[in-house]
Design an enzyme around this catalytic site. Structure first.
Site, PDB file in Angstrom:
ATOM      1  N   CYS A  55       6.446  -3.637  -5.510  1.00  0.00           N
ATOM      2  CA  CYS A  55       6.058  -4.522  -4.408  1.00  0.00           C
ATOM      3  C   CYS A  55       5.639  -3.663  -3.229  1.00  0.00           C
ATOM      4  O   CYS A  55       6.308  -2.673  -2.928  1.00  0.00           O
ATOM      5  CB  CYS A  55       7.247  -5.396  -4.033  1.00  0.00           C
ATOM      6  SG  CYS A  55       6.932  -6.490  -2.634  1.00  0.00           S
ATOM      7  N   HIS A 113       7.530 -14.710  -3.068  1.00  0.00           N
ATOM      8  CA  HIS A 113       7.438 -14.232  -1.678  1.00  0.00           C
ATOM      9  C   HIS A 113       7.403 -15.401  -0.701  1.00  0.00           C
ATOM     10  O   HIS A 113       8.014 -15.359   0.361  1.00  0.00           O
ATOM     11  CB  HIS A 113       6.147 -13.427  -1.471  1.00  0.00           C
ATOM     12  CG  HIS A 113       6.309 -11.947  -1.676  1.00  0.00           C
ATOM     13  ND1 HIS A 113       7.217 -11.181  -0.979  1.00  0.00           N
ATOM     14  CD2 HIS A 113       5.650 -11.081  -2.476  1.00  0.00           C
ATOM     15  CE1 HIS A 113       7.122  -9.918  -1.358  1.00  0.00           C
ATOM     16  NE2 HIS A 113       6.176  -9.823  -2.278  1.00  0.00           N
TER      17      HIS A 113
END
Ligand SMILES: [Zn+2]
Length: 171
Positions: free
Chosen positions: A93, A139
């Site tokens: 990420c 997210h």
């Protein structure tokens, strides 16, 4: 405009993004253009608005990393509506740089979202796209891929990040 990426530790990453209600505005077009530019600049295959400090339910994905414009995806207010099978693959990420871990995800998923004009769209993805769809939707729900790891592994990564924070190498 290229935004800096918000890193793990910033509360914006662990907060539910706000639902987008207004579509097709110049402001939204500009933001999405900037999100693609920022994602390419940081060499990601996906970027969610909270990663640039904007707590709204908007994500962009391009698994071709800028090679094929047909692969560009804009997902507004996305939700995973179906998943099939399981696949464990390494995942990283942009907000947790320097770490990659195997994550178990749905092998094939369907996402329902809205496009830049507010039209409902459905995206079906397998493999890398399936992973990106799930990662970016997470997210927008304030969830990082770290939450899919074992508590032991997660604590280990947190401790390593805390060390980096103390020595000023994080941020
Ligand atoms: Zn991410």
């Amino acid at each position: 405009m290229i935004y800096p990426i918000v890193k793990y530790g910033d509360p914006v990453l662990e907060k539910q993004g706000e639902t987008v209600q207004e579509f097709d505005t110049p402001e939204l077009h500009k933001l999405i253009e900037d999100m693609f530019e920022s994602m390419y600049a940081h060499k990601g295959v996906g970027l969610a608005a909270p990663q640039i400090g904007i707590s709204r339910r908007i994500a962009v994905i391009d698994i071709s990393v800028g090679q094929d414009p047909a692969q560009k995806l804009v997902l507004i207010n996305p939700e995973v509506t179906q998943h099939e099978g399981k696949l464990v693959t390494e995942e990283g990420c942009l907000s947790v740089p320097g770490f990659r871990e195997p994550v178990r995800r749905g092998a094939k998923v369907t996402v329902r979202a809205q496009d830049i004009r507010g039209q409902t769209i459905e995206v079906i993805g397998e493999e890398l796209l399936a992973r990106a769809l799930q990662h970016e939707t997470d997210h927008l729900n304030g969830k990082l891929y770290l939450s899919h790891l074992s508590a032991l592994k997660r604590d280990l990564i947190r401790r390593r990040i805390r060390k980096l924070e103390k020595s000023g190498e994080w941020k």
